[in-house]
Design a protein around this motif. Sequence first.
Motif, short mmCIF file in Angstrom:
data_model
loop_
_atom_site.label_atom_id
_atom_site.label_comp_id
_atom_site.label_asym_id
_atom_site.label_seq_id
_atom_site.Cartn_x
_atom_site.Cartn_y
_atom_site.Cartn_z
N ARG A 70 0.73 -1.31 0.07
CA ARG A 70 0.20 0.06 0.11
C ARG A 70 0.81 1.36 0.01
NH1 ARG A 70 0.61 2.15 4.73
NH2 ARG A 70 0.67 1.10 6.57
N ASP A 71 0.25 2.34 -0.15
CA ASP A 71 1.01 3.51 -0.19
C ASP A 71 1.20 3.91 1.22
OD1 ASP A 71 0.25 3.97 -2.71
OD2 ASP A 71 -1.38 5.35 -2.50
N ALA A 123 5.10 -2.75 2.48
CA ALA A 123 4.62 -4.00 2.61
C ALA A 123 4.51 -4.25 4.02
CB ALA A 123 5.85 -5.01 2.15
N GLU A 124 3.15 -4.73 4.06
CA GLU A 124 2.96 -5.22 5.50
C GLU A 124 2.52 -6.66 5.54
OE1 GLU A 124 0.69 -1.48 7.56
OE2 GLU A 124 -0.38 -2.67 6.64
N ILE A 125 2.75 -7.29 6.58
CA ILE A 125 2.30 -8.72 6.69
C ILE A 125 1.65 -8.85 8.26
CG2 ILE A 125 2.97 -11.10 7.15
CD1 ILE A 125 5.52 -10.35 5.56
N LEU A 136 4.97 -3.76 9.47
CA LEU A 136 5.71 -3.04 8.23
C LEU A 136 6.94 -4.03 8.08
CD1 LEU A 136 5.74 0.38 6.84
CD2 LEU A 136 7.98 -0.95 7.17
N HIS A 137 7.14 -4.55 6.88
CA HIS A 137 8.30 -5.61 6.90
C HIS A 137 9.32 -4.71 5.68
CE1 HIS A 137 7.69 -8.64 9.69
NE2 HIS A 137 6.20 -8.28 9.44
N GLY A 138 8.73 -4.06 4.89
CA GLY A 138 9.59 -3.60 4.03
C GLY A 138 9.07 -2.23 3.06
#
Length: 188
Positions: A6-7, A48-50, A54-56
């Motif tokens: 996502r943004d 990038a979220e898991i 936030l992981h990246g």
Amino acid sequence: MAVQIRDVREQDLDAVLAVNNTAGPSIIPLEAQRLRHLFDTAEYFRVAEIEGVLHGFIIGFGSGAAHDSSNFLWFRHHYPEFFYIDRIVVDNETRGGGLGRILYADAESYAEPRYPQFATEVLMDELADKVLLFHGGLGFREVGQTGMDNAKLRVSMLMKPLYSYDWIRNTYGSKLPDVEWIQHPRAV
């Protein structure tokens, strides 16, 4: 493991800074002020979220941007049009699990209708072979090397053609279709 791309949002900046500054020696540390500047000026900035963590992240600029990175300026001197990935970082916990490929795929879907090629760089340090192999597997090829930070660091300059760009331009010209997936992901 459900990944959400996502943004970036302003409230993400502390987590982005932490991911960046704990990523290891092949990622140049950021100060909060510089990250804020990137947030304010980047054409493309996604996270990038898991499971809500936030992981990246990935940050990009088009070749016409007023971006001040010496590596960006190297590409601008050598190539008329490109989409520059200023920074892609995946945290240590998640690295090697495909998140970098997912982030690049998202950036490519944004860039391909707008630019003929991707540009990025890799620091020539002890992890260079691993990072170059990753980028080579995505289709990037070295187009030169340069010095960075007063030539203390060597940098491999990489490009990747975006093959659908010509077809999209020939079909639609400069007016892209008004469909959700192709719209600018972030109002700058």
